[in-house]
Design a protein around this motif. Structure first.
Motif, PDB file in Angstrom:
ATOM      1  N   LEU A  51       0.831  -1.203   0.000  1.00  0.00           N
ATOM      2  CA  LEU A  51       0.000   0.000   0.000  1.00  0.00           C
ATOM      3  C   LEU A  51       0.863   1.250   0.000  1.00  0.00           C
ATOM      4  O   LEU A  51       0.560   2.234  -0.691  1.00  0.00           O
ATOM      5  CB  LEU A  51      -0.928   0.004   1.219  1.00  0.00           C
ATOM      6  CG  LEU A  51      -1.907  -1.166   1.355  1.00  0.00           C
ATOM      7  CD1 LEU A  51      -2.752  -0.994   2.617  1.00  0.00           C
ATOM      8  CD2 LEU A  51      -2.806  -1.266   0.135  1.00  0.00           C
ATOM      9  N   ALA A  52       1.938   1.217   0.779  1.00  0.00           N
ATOM     10  CA  ALA A  52       2.815   2.388   0.869  1.00  0.00           C
ATOM     11  C   ALA A  52       3.543   2.638  -0.443  1.00  0.00           C
ATOM     12  O   ALA A  52       3.713   3.789  -0.855  1.00  0.00           O
ATOM     13  CB  ALA A  52       3.823   2.190   2.000  1.00  0.00           C
ATOM     14  N   GLU A  53       3.967   1.565  -1.121  1.00  0.00           N
ATOM     15  CA  GLU A  53       4.684   1.746  -2.387  1.00  0.00           C
ATOM     16  C   GLU A  53       3.773   2.330  -3.462  1.00  0.00           C
ATOM     17  O   GLU A  53       4.186   3.216  -4.223  1.00  0.00           O
ATOM     18  CB  GLU A  53       5.258   0.427  -2.889  1.00  0.00           C
ATOM     19  CG  GLU A  53       5.966   0.586  -4.236  1.00  0.00           C
ATOM     20  CD  GLU A  53       6.508  -0.708  -4.809  1.00  0.00           C
ATOM     21  OE1 GLU A  53       7.088  -0.648  -5.909  1.00  0.00           O
ATOM     22  OE2 GLU A  53       6.359  -1.765  -4.171  1.00  0.00           O
ATOM     23  N   HIS A  54       2.548   1.838  -3.522  1.00  0.00           N
ATOM     24  CA  HIS A  54       1.637   2.236  -4.598  1.00  0.00           C
ATOM     25  C   HIS A  54       0.637   3.291  -4.116  1.00  0.00           C
ATOM     26  O   HIS A  54      -0.573   3.148  -4.266  1.00  0.00           O
ATOM     27  CB  HIS A  54       0.927   1.003  -5.142  1.00  0.00           C
ATOM     28  CG  HIS A  54       1.827   0.076  -5.878  1.00  0.00           C
ATOM     29  ND1 HIS A  54       2.117   0.222  -7.223  1.00  0.00           N
ATOM     30  CD2 HIS A  54       2.534  -0.998  -5.455  1.00  0.00           C
ATOM     31  CE1 HIS A  54       2.953  -0.731  -7.593  1.00  0.00           C
ATOM     32  NE2 HIS A  54       3.221  -1.481  -6.547  1.00  0.00           N
ATOM     33  N   GLN A  55       1.176   4.371  -3.555  1.00  0.00           N
ATOM     34  CA  GLN A  55       0.314   5.403  -2.999  1.00  0.00           C
ATOM     35  C   GLN A  55      -0.563   6.071  -4.054  1.00  0.00           C
ATOM     36  O   GLN A  55      -1.619   6.625  -3.726  1.00  0.00           O
ATOM     37  CB  GLN A  55       1.166   6.472  -2.308  1.00  0.00           C
ATOM     38  CG  GLN A  55       1.911   5.965  -1.088  1.00  0.00           C
ATOM     39  CD  GLN A  55       2.707   7.049  -0.399  1.00  0.00           C
ATOM     40  OE1 GLN A  55       2.351   8.228  -0.443  1.00  0.00           O
ATOM     41  NE2 GLN A  55       3.803   6.666   0.242  1.00  0.00           N
ATOM     42  N   ASN A  56      -0.138   6.029  -5.303  1.00  0.00           N
ATOM     43  CA  ASN A  56      -0.905   6.683  -6.369  1.00  0.00           C
ATOM     44  C   ASN A  56      -1.839   5.730  -7.109  1.00  0.00           C
ATOM     45  O   ASN A  56      -2.455   6.129  -8.106  1.00  0.00           O
ATOM     46  CB  ASN A  56       0.049   7.359  -7.362  1.00  0.00           C
ATOM     47  CG  ASN A  56       0.802   8.514  -6.723  1.00  0.00           C
ATOM     48  OD1 ASN A  56       0.249   9.249  -5.910  1.00  0.00           O
ATOM     49  ND2 ASN A  56       2.075   8.664  -7.075  1.00  0.00           N
ATOM     50  N   ALA A  57      -1.930   4.500  -6.647  1.00  0.00           N
ATOM     51  CA  ALA A  57      -2.883   3.570  -7.267  1.00  0.00           C
ATOM     52  C   ALA A  57      -4.295   4.093  -7.068  1.00  0.00           C
ATOM     53  O   ALA A  57      -4.640   4.606  -6.006  1.00  0.00           O
ATOM     54  CB  ALA A  57      -2.737   2.179  -6.664  1.00  0.00           C
ATOM     55  N   ARG A  58      -5.130   3.942  -8.090  1.00  0.00           N
ATOM     56  CA  ARG A  58      -6.518   4.360  -7.971  1.00  0.00           C
ATOM     57  C   ARG A  58      -7.284   3.429  -7.033  1.00  0.00           C
ATOM     58  O   ARG A  58      -8.227   3.851  -6.357  1.00  0.00           O
ATOM     59  CB  ARG A  58      -7.177   4.377  -9.351  1.00  0.00           C
ATOM     60  CG  ARG A  58      -8.607   4.895  -9.370  1.00  0.00           C
ATOM     61  CD  ARG A  58      -8.722   6.354  -8.959  1.00  0.00           C
ATOM     62  NE  ARG A  58      -7.900   7.233  -9.750  1.00  0.00           N
ATOM     63  CZ  ARG A  58      -8.298   7.804 -10.902  1.00  0.00           C
ATOM     64  NH1 ARG A  58      -9.501   7.543 -11.393  1.00  0.00           N
ATOM     65  NH2 ARG A  58      -7.481   8.622 -11.547  1.00  0.00           N
ATOM     66  N   SER A  59      -6.861   2.157  -7.000  1.00  0.00           N
ATOM     67  CA  SER A  59      -7.521   1.177  -6.146  1.00  0.00           C
ATOM     68  C   SER A  59      -6.582  -0.008  -5.966  1.00  0.00           C
ATOM     69  O   SER A  59      -5.628  -0.187  -6.729  1.00  0.00           O
ATOM     70  CB  SER A  59      -8.843   0.720  -6.785  1.00  0.00           C
ATOM     71  OG  SER A  59      -9.527  -0.179  -5.951  1.00  0.00           O
TER      72      SER A  59
END
Length: 213
Positions: free
Chosen positions: A114-122
């Motif tokens: 979750l921390a790595e993909h902070q810009n993921a839409r979902s």
């Protein structure tokens, strides 16, 4: 309302049936090893048959940059879904919102993902099997799911028979189904798609009725 994504749609006819059933999103698989994989020409026919207000999502598993770009040159996808070990830098370079799948393997470090993909839409949480990145028809222990602030999607072995229980237990903002609405691998069944969406809507209704008491 819980949004519904029907993944592994392989033809225009399946897309029309999924939209008629009430799907909010359609998934197209660009992973050659999958029984639900589509070519760019097949994907384009699916996209052209998809209703304007239904989101089209392209699923990739550890692709190269060129592979993703080749698909995007031909297919006007609304969103990308990465189901492998892709880094955030990789996922963010295609000028599309993206969903990052997290396979619930033993010992998976969910906070780190979750921390790595902070810009993921979902984020999409799926069952894990060592020989397949997804679409296995397996469920996982839903109590393993973290408390989420970000939008997220529940996947993994969902069917019309168990999706209501999943919604009651963990209240996912969205659910993803593939094999659970098929008559055979890669072949979506219009009746099963309608039954799945109906089960989601019935579960939503019960949840709101319970909340009003």
């Amino acid at each position: 309302m819980t949004r519904v994504k029907i993944c592994g749609v392989c033809s225009a006819a399946m897309a029309e049936q999924a939209c008629a059933a009430g799907a909010d999103a359609i998934g197209l698989v660009f992973y050659p090893k999958s029984s639900r994989a589509v070519s760019t020409s097949e994907a384009l026919s699916v996209i052209n048959a998809t209703h304007a207000l239904v989101t089209t999502v392209g699923l990739f598993v550890d692709p190269s940059v060129d592979e993703v770009l080749a698909v995007l040159e031909s297919c006007p996808l609304d969103c990308l879904q990465f189901h492998g070990s892709e880094s955030a830098d990789f996922c963010e370079q295609f000028a599309r919102p993206y969903i990052k799948a997290i396979s619930m393997r033993p010992g998976v470090d969910i906070p780190a993902a979750l921390a790595e993909h902070q810009n993921a839409r979902s984020f999409l949480f799926d069952a894990w099997r060592p020989d397949a990145p997804g679409g296995t028809g397996d469920t996982f222990a839903w109590e393993r799911l973290p408390k989420m602030q970000q939008p997220w999607i529940l996947a993994g072995g969902l069917t019309a028979d168990n999706v209501g229980k999943a919604i009651a237990q963990v209240s996912p903002p969205a659910v993803d189904v593939s094999g659970g609405v098929e008559s055979s691998p890669g072949v979506k069944d219009s009746k099963r798609m309608r039954q799945f969406v109906d089960a989601v809507r019935e579960a939503d209704k019960r949840k709101h009725e319970d909340a009003a008491i």
